[in-house]
Design a protein around this motif. Structure first.
Motif, PDB file in Angstrom:
ATOM      1  N   LEU A  10      -2.237  17.316 -17.021  1.00  0.00           N
ATOM      2  CA  LEU A  10      -3.105  17.182 -15.846  1.00  0.00           C
ATOM      3  C   LEU A  10      -3.797  15.827 -15.826  1.00  0.00           C
ATOM      4  CD1 LEU A  10      -4.772  20.720 -15.705  1.00  0.00           C
ATOM      5  CD2 LEU A  10      -2.926  19.847 -14.258  1.00  0.00           C
ATOM      6  N   ASN A  11      -4.103  15.309 -17.003  1.00  0.00           N
ATOM      7  CA  ASN A  11      -4.783  14.018 -17.072  1.00  0.00           C
ATOM      8  C   ASN A  11      -3.919  12.877 -16.540  1.00  0.00           C
ATOM      9  OD1 ASN A  11      -5.955  11.540 -19.024  1.00  0.00           O
ATOM     10  ND2 ASN A  11      -7.470  12.967 -18.201  1.00  0.00           N
ATOM     11  N   GLY A  12      -2.609  13.098 -16.458  1.00  0.00           N
ATOM     12  CA  GLY A  12      -1.724  12.073 -15.901  1.00  0.00           C
ATOM     13  C   GLY A  12      -2.007  11.753 -14.450  1.00  0.00           C
ATOM     14  N   ALA A  13      -2.761  12.606 -13.767  1.00  0.00           N
ATOM     15  CA  ALA A  13      -3.101  12.353 -12.354  1.00  0.00           C
ATOM     16  C   ALA A  13      -4.107  11.219 -12.194  1.00  0.00           C
ATOM     17  CB  ALA A  13      -3.655  13.629 -11.720  1.00  0.00           C
ATOM     18  N   HIS A  14      -4.736  10.765 -13.281  1.00  0.00           N
ATOM     19  CA  HIS A  14      -5.743   9.707 -13.131  1.00  0.00           C
ATOM     20  C   HIS A  14      -5.128   8.374 -12.721  1.00  0.00           C
ATOM     21  CE1 HIS A  14      -4.655   8.269 -17.219  1.00  0.00           C
ATOM     22  NE2 HIS A  14      -5.253   7.153 -16.874  1.00  0.00           N
ATOM     23  N   TYR A  15      -3.808   8.214 -12.933  1.00  0.00           N
ATOM     24  CA  TYR A  15      -3.152   6.972 -12.509  1.00  0.00           C
ATOM     25  C   TYR A  15      -3.212   6.793 -10.995  1.00  0.00           C
ATOM     26  CZ  TYR A  15      -1.221   6.682 -17.232  1.00  0.00           C
ATOM     27  OH  TYR A  15      -1.071   6.594 -18.596  1.00  0.00           O
ATOM     28  N   VAL A  16      -3.156   7.905 -10.244  1.00  0.00           N
ATOM     29  CA  VAL A  16      -3.270   7.808  -8.780  1.00  0.00           C
ATOM     30  C   VAL A  16      -4.673   8.218  -8.324  1.00  0.00           C
ATOM     31  CG1 VAL A  16      -0.863   7.987  -8.162  1.00  0.00           C
ATOM     32  CG2 VAL A  16      -2.112  10.069  -8.629  1.00  0.00           C
ATOM     33  N   GLY A  17      -5.593   8.282  -9.295  1.00  0.00           N
ATOM     34  CA  GLY A  17      -6.996   8.495  -8.990  1.00  0.00           C
ATOM     35  C   GLY A  17      -7.732   7.178  -9.113  1.00  0.00           C
ATOM     36  N   LEU A  77      -6.057   3.238  -9.567  1.00  0.00           N
ATOM     37  CA  LEU A  77      -5.581   2.414  -8.452  1.00  0.00           C
ATOM     38  C   LEU A  77      -6.684   2.096  -7.447  1.00  0.00           C
ATOM     39  CD1 LEU A  77      -2.055   3.963  -7.782  1.00  0.00           C
ATOM     40  CD2 LEU A  77      -2.607   1.828  -8.947  1.00  0.00           C
ATOM     41  N   SER A  78      -7.856   2.681  -7.648  1.00  0.00           N
ATOM     42  CA  SER A  78      -8.955   2.426  -6.715  1.00  0.00           C
ATOM     43  C   SER A  78      -9.424   0.975  -6.769  1.00  0.00           C
ATOM     44  CB  SER A  78     -10.133   3.356  -7.016  1.00  0.00           C
ATOM     45  OG  SER A  78      -9.818   4.690  -6.687  1.00  0.00           O
ATOM     46  N   HIS A  79      -9.267   0.306  -7.930  1.00  0.00           N
ATOM     47  CA  HIS A  79      -9.615  -1.113  -8.010  1.00  0.00           C
ATOM     48  C   HIS A  79      -8.855  -1.902  -6.952  1.00  0.00           C
ATOM     49  CE1 HIS A  79      -9.957   0.588 -12.105  1.00  0.00           C
ATOM     50  NE2 HIS A  79     -10.889  -0.318 -12.356  1.00  0.00           N
ATOM     51  N   ILE A  80      -7.543  -1.623  -6.851  1.00  0.00           N
ATOM     52  CA  ILE A  80      -6.696  -2.366  -5.912  1.00  0.00           C
ATOM     53  C   ILE A  80      -7.017  -1.966  -4.480  1.00  0.00           C
ATOM     54  CG2 ILE A  80      -4.309  -2.912  -5.286  1.00  0.00           C
ATOM     55  CD1 ILE A  80      -3.477  -2.196  -8.126  1.00  0.00           C
ATOM     56  N   CYS A  82     -21.773  -2.572  -5.265  1.00  0.00           N
ATOM     57  CA  CYS A  82     -20.849  -1.741  -4.479  1.00  0.00           C
ATOM     58  C   CYS A  82     -20.757  -0.339  -5.112  1.00  0.00           C
ATOM     59  CB  CYS A  82     -19.475  -2.403  -4.431  1.00  0.00           C
ATOM     60  SG  CYS A  82     -18.209  -1.458  -3.572  1.00  0.00           S
ATOM     61  N   LEU A  83     -21.203   0.677  -4.420  1.00  0.00           N
ATOM     62  CA  LEU A  83     -21.190   2.042  -4.963  1.00  0.00           C
ATOM     63  C   LEU A  83     -19.778   2.529  -5.312  1.00  0.00           C
ATOM     64  CD1 LEU A  83     -23.888   4.148  -3.064  1.00  0.00           C
ATOM     65  CD2 LEU A  83     -23.693   3.777  -5.532  1.00  0.00           C
ATOM     66  N   PRO A  84     -18.753   2.250  -4.490  1.00  0.00           N
ATOM     67  CA  PRO A  84     -17.397   2.661  -4.882  1.00  0.00           C
ATOM     68  C   PRO A  84     -16.951   2.039  -6.205  1.00  0.00           C
ATOM     69  CG  PRO A  84     -17.439   2.170  -2.544  1.00  0.00           C
ATOM     70  CD  PRO A  84     -18.775   1.771  -3.093  1.00  0.00           C
ATOM     71  N   PHE A  85     -17.382   0.792  -6.480  1.00  0.00           N
ATOM     72  CA  PHE A  85     -17.058   0.182  -7.774  1.00  0.00           C
ATOM     73  C   PHE A  85     -17.709   0.955  -8.915  1.00  0.00           C
ATOM     74  CE2 PHE A  85     -18.516  -2.650 -11.209  1.00  0.00           C
ATOM     75  CZ  PHE A  85     -17.286  -2.983 -11.751  1.00  0.00           C
ATOM     76  N   TRP A  86     -18.964   1.379  -8.738  1.00  0.00           N
ATOM     77  CA  TRP A  86     -19.641   2.167  -9.778  1.00  0.00           C
ATOM     78  C   TRP A  86     -18.978   3.532  -9.951  1.00  0.00           C
ATOM     79  CZ3 TRP A  86     -23.042   0.740 -13.384  1.00  0.00           C
ATOM     80  CH2 TRP A  86     -23.631  -0.512 -13.230  1.00  0.00           C
ATOM     81  N   ALA A  87     -18.431   4.064  -8.868  1.00  0.00           N
ATOM     82  CA  ALA A  87     -17.686   5.327  -8.976  1.00  0.00           C
ATOM     83  C   ALA A  87     -16.472   5.148  -9.879  1.00  0.00           C
ATOM     84  CB  ALA A  87     -17.257   5.797  -7.584  1.00  0.00           C
ATOM     85  N   ILE A  88     -15.778   4.003  -9.740  1.00  0.00           N
ATOM     86  CA  ILE A  88     -14.620   3.705 -10.592  1.00  0.00           C
ATOM     87  C   ILE A  88     -15.058   3.502 -12.037  1.00  0.00           C
ATOM     88  CG2 ILE A  88     -12.730   2.090 -11.010  1.00  0.00           C
ATOM     89  CD1 ILE A  88     -12.852   1.396  -8.004  1.00  0.00           C
ATOM     90  N   LEU A  89     -16.129   2.735 -12.223  1.00  0.00           N
ATOM     91  CA  LEU A  89     -16.619   2.431 -13.574  1.00  0.00           C
ATOM     92  C   LEU A  89     -16.986   3.703 -14.328  1.00  0.00           C
ATOM     93  CD1 LEU A  89     -17.590   0.425 -15.739  1.00  0.00           C
ATOM     94  CD2 LEU A  89     -19.778   0.299 -14.534  1.00  0.00           C
ATOM     95  N   LEU A  90     -17.728   4.596 -13.694  1.00  0.00           N
ATOM     96  CA  LEU A  90     -18.129   5.838 -14.353  1.00  0.00           C
ATOM     97  C   LEU A  90     -16.925   6.738 -14.615  1.00  0.00           C
ATOM     98  CD1 LEU A  90     -21.450   6.629 -12.440  1.00  0.00           C
ATOM     99  CD2 LEU A  90     -21.192   5.777 -14.775  1.00  0.00           C
ATOM    100  N   ALA A  91     -15.988   6.798 -13.651  1.00  0.00           N
ATOM    101  CA  ALA A  91     -14.782   7.614 -13.854  1.00  0.00           C
ATOM    102  C   ALA A  91     -13.961   7.087 -15.029  1.00  0.00           C
ATOM    103  CB  ALA A  91     -13.939   7.627 -12.576  1.00  0.00           C
ATOM    104  N   VAL A  99       0.829  -1.214   0.000  1.00  0.00           N
ATOM    105  CA  VAL A  99       0.000   0.000   0.000  1.00  0.00           C
ATOM    106  C   VAL A  99       0.859   1.258   0.000  1.00  0.00           C
ATOM    107  CG1 VAL A  99      -1.715   1.316   1.311  1.00  0.00           C
ATOM    108  CG2 VAL A  99      -1.914  -1.173   1.147  1.00  0.00           C
ATOM    109  N   THR A 100       1.958   1.256   0.765  1.00  0.00           N
ATOM    110  CA  THR A 100       2.787   2.466   0.894  1.00  0.00           C
ATOM    111  C   THR A 100       3.515   2.819  -0.394  1.00  0.00           C
ATOM    112  OG1 THR A 100       4.565   1.068   1.772  1.00  0.00           O
ATOM    113  CG2 THR A 100       3.162   2.216   3.374  1.00  0.00           C
ATOM    114  N   GLU A 101       3.597   1.884  -1.352  1.00  0.00           N
ATOM    115  CA  GLU A 101       4.297   2.130  -2.623  1.00  0.00           C
ATOM    116  C   GLU A 101       3.349   2.084  -3.817  1.00  0.00           C
ATOM    117  OE1 GLU A 101       7.539  -0.634  -2.966  1.00  0.00           O
ATOM    118  OE2 GLU A 101       8.076  -0.443  -0.861  1.00  0.00           O
ATOM    119  N   ARG A 102       2.053   1.975  -3.524  1.00  0.00           N
ATOM    120  CA  ARG A 102       1.086   1.702  -4.590  1.00  0.00           C
ATOM    121  C   ARG A 102       1.000   2.837  -5.615  1.00  0.00           C
ATOM    122  NH1 ARG A 102      -4.135  -0.724  -2.212  1.00  0.00           N
ATOM    123  NH2 ARG A 102      -2.733  -2.517  -2.029  1.00  0.00           N
ATOM    124  N   SER A 103       0.974   4.077  -5.149  1.00  0.00           N
ATOM    125  CA  SER A 103       0.841   5.201  -6.089  1.00  0.00           C
ATOM    126  C   SER A 103       2.061   5.307  -6.991  1.00  0.00           C
ATOM    127  CB  SER A 103       0.638   6.511  -5.319  1.00  0.00           C
ATOM    128  OG  SER A 103      -0.608   6.512  -4.662  1.00  0.00           O
TER     129      SER A 103
END
Length: 465
Positions: A348-355, A358-361, A233-242, A134-138
């Motif tokens: 700016l779109n490069g920030a989605h990698y840590v948005g 990685l939320s799936h994991i 799971c609502l957080p999963f739908w948040a990832i799917l829509l994003a 977790v500490t190295e995930r981003s």
């Protein structure tokens, strides 16, 4: 060893994206008269060329969800190997297919390439979930996925040179094919689905990863997929829509913006290879800054992990939305400002990698591959919808007003999907990450506890009643 694995996966995304982009550059040389004696396909109309370029995505959608499910049950190592090795062979055969079978054979090659590359990202996401603490995930997650941008940059800067060389356009595909084969050999030797199955890792590092990754410590034991729990799971739908909003906005940006700049702003960015690569370079560089900052904020306990995800996903989606609005009202002929805005948008779109990526994991390291297959498959549909939206909305390609409608659609998607993400995302490992113990196992544990209690009572001379 986890860093070796991260490097291998980084090279995998780099090479895979380079093979995707190779046709975008190669097709220009294939239809050009300056081909150093190699066959020329000047009869390929604009429609045929668009069909060839889009055929990759026809196959890409198909195996996303099955790949996520299989990788979640049995591990991602061999799916990734099949994906890259087959991609390599197809690239090596593509020049012959073009000569012998014309554009239909080329489309067939691209469809097969799309099919097997559909195995890659779900499998890779699952492997990441098992290998990265977790500490190295981003940092490590961004490092791996930023290979996509590097592959695009390398291909844009080198394919034109290869195509213009005496080896001609076939060399573009030969180099891509050989690169895939070399990677496949390295992955076969060093790659593994989990730390538990790796013969190269030390016992200390294995224990460290298993303690801090949140995945199943026993490795892949055919964990059943909790589909009902995932889909409710609502957080999963948040990832799917994003993910869907990201694909629609980003692919509209990258596939159609050059046409807008040429027809409305009178700026042809495709004429300059360096300018074409600049937005990708910005995205590549800034993604590392965002990943370092994300880990710094979380590890220093300045913000919670879920807050970090929200911050960087907002940068990745609302930032480009604002930039797109500015670009849609830009005066014609302003090359410098147009390129600056486009570069900032991609950066700016490069920030989605840590948005959301990685939320799936975060939600479920054990089922990250399954969720990634689902969201990436749905997202790929929106990638195809991006150019179709332009064809449907834009009647006059020189009309700024028509193009603004396209940009407003992308802006609306960016805004709404990120708003949903902000409201419902979570960074907590979900209860359904771990398999439920079977009734037999529960009964066994209960009987074992009773026996231990009886033994303790006998040893102390006390009676059970």
């Amino acid at each position: 060893m986890r860093h070796v694995m991260a490097c291998l996966m980084f090279l995998g995304t780099t090479v895979s994206y380079a093979t995707r982009v190779s046709m975008s550059v190669g097709i220009v040389a294939m239809t050009s008269n300056n081909s150093y004696g190699h066959p020329v396909f000047s009869h390929w109309t604009r429609s045929i060329q668009d069909t060839i370029l889009s055929s990759f995505f026809w196959g890409y959608i198909v195996l996303q969800i099955p790949a996520g499910y299989i990788a979640g049950r049995f591990g991602g190592k061999y799916l990734m190997l099949i994906s890259m090795a087959t991609t390599g062979v197809v690239n090596l055969l593509l020049p012959i297919a073009a000569i012998k079978g014309d554009y239909i054979a080329v489309c067939a090659c691209r469809i097969v390439m799309g099919l097997v590359q559909g195995l890659l990202y779900p499998s890779l996401h699952g492997v990441l979930g098992h290998w990265v603490p977790v500490t190295e995930r981003s940092r490590l997650g961004t490092f791996v996925y930023a290979g996509a941008q590097l592959g695009t940059i390398v291909e844009l800067l080198t394919s034109g040179v290869l195509a213009a060389s005496p080896w001609g356009w076939p060399s573009v595909f030969y180099v891509a094919g050989i690169s895939c084969i070399v990677w496949s050999v390295l992955w076969l030797i060093f790659g593994d689905s989990t730390p538990d199955s790796s013969r190269w890792i030390s016992k200390e590092e294995r224990n460290y990863i298993e303690t801090n990754a949140g995945s199943n410590k026993i490795g892949h034991e055919k964990i059943p997929t909790p589909w009902k729990s995932i889909l409710t799971c609502l957080p999963f739908w948040a990832i799917l829509l994003a993910h869907s909003g990201q694909n629609l906005g980003f692919w509209t940006l990258l596939t159609e913006l050059p046409s807008y700049m040429k027809n409305v702003l009178n700026v042809d960015i495709k004429e300059n290879g360096q300018l074409s690569a600049l937005p990708y370079i910005a995205m590549y560089i800034l993604s590392f800054f965002f990943s370092w900052l994300a880990d710094f904020l979380v590890n220093r306990k300045i913000v919670r992990l879920v807050t970090s995800r929200r911050i960087f996903n907002t940068i990745a989606q609302w930032g480009p939305a604002v930039a797109l609005l500015g670009l849609s009202y830009l005066p014609a002929g302003n090359l410098s400002l147009a390129v600056i805005i486009l570069t900032i948008t991609c950066g700016l779109n490069g920030a989605h990698y840590v948005g959301f990526m990685l939320s799936h994991i975060d939600l479920s390291p054990n089922h990250a591959s399954t969720m990634m297959g689902f969201t990436n498959g749905i997202g790929a549909i929106f990638s195809i919808l991006a150019p179709l939206t332009v064809s449907f909305v834009v009647e006059d390609e020189t009309s700024a007003a028509d193009w603004r409608k396209v940009f407003f659609i992308s802006v609306a998607f960016y805004f709404l999907v990120n708003l949903f993400y902000l409201l419902f995302i979570s960074a907590d490992v979900q209860p359904w990450n771990e398999p439920k113990p079977s009734k037999a196992l529960e009964d066994g544990v209960k009987k074992s506890d009773e026996k231990k209690a009886d033994k303790k009572l006998r040893n102390t001379g006390e009676h059970k009643f």
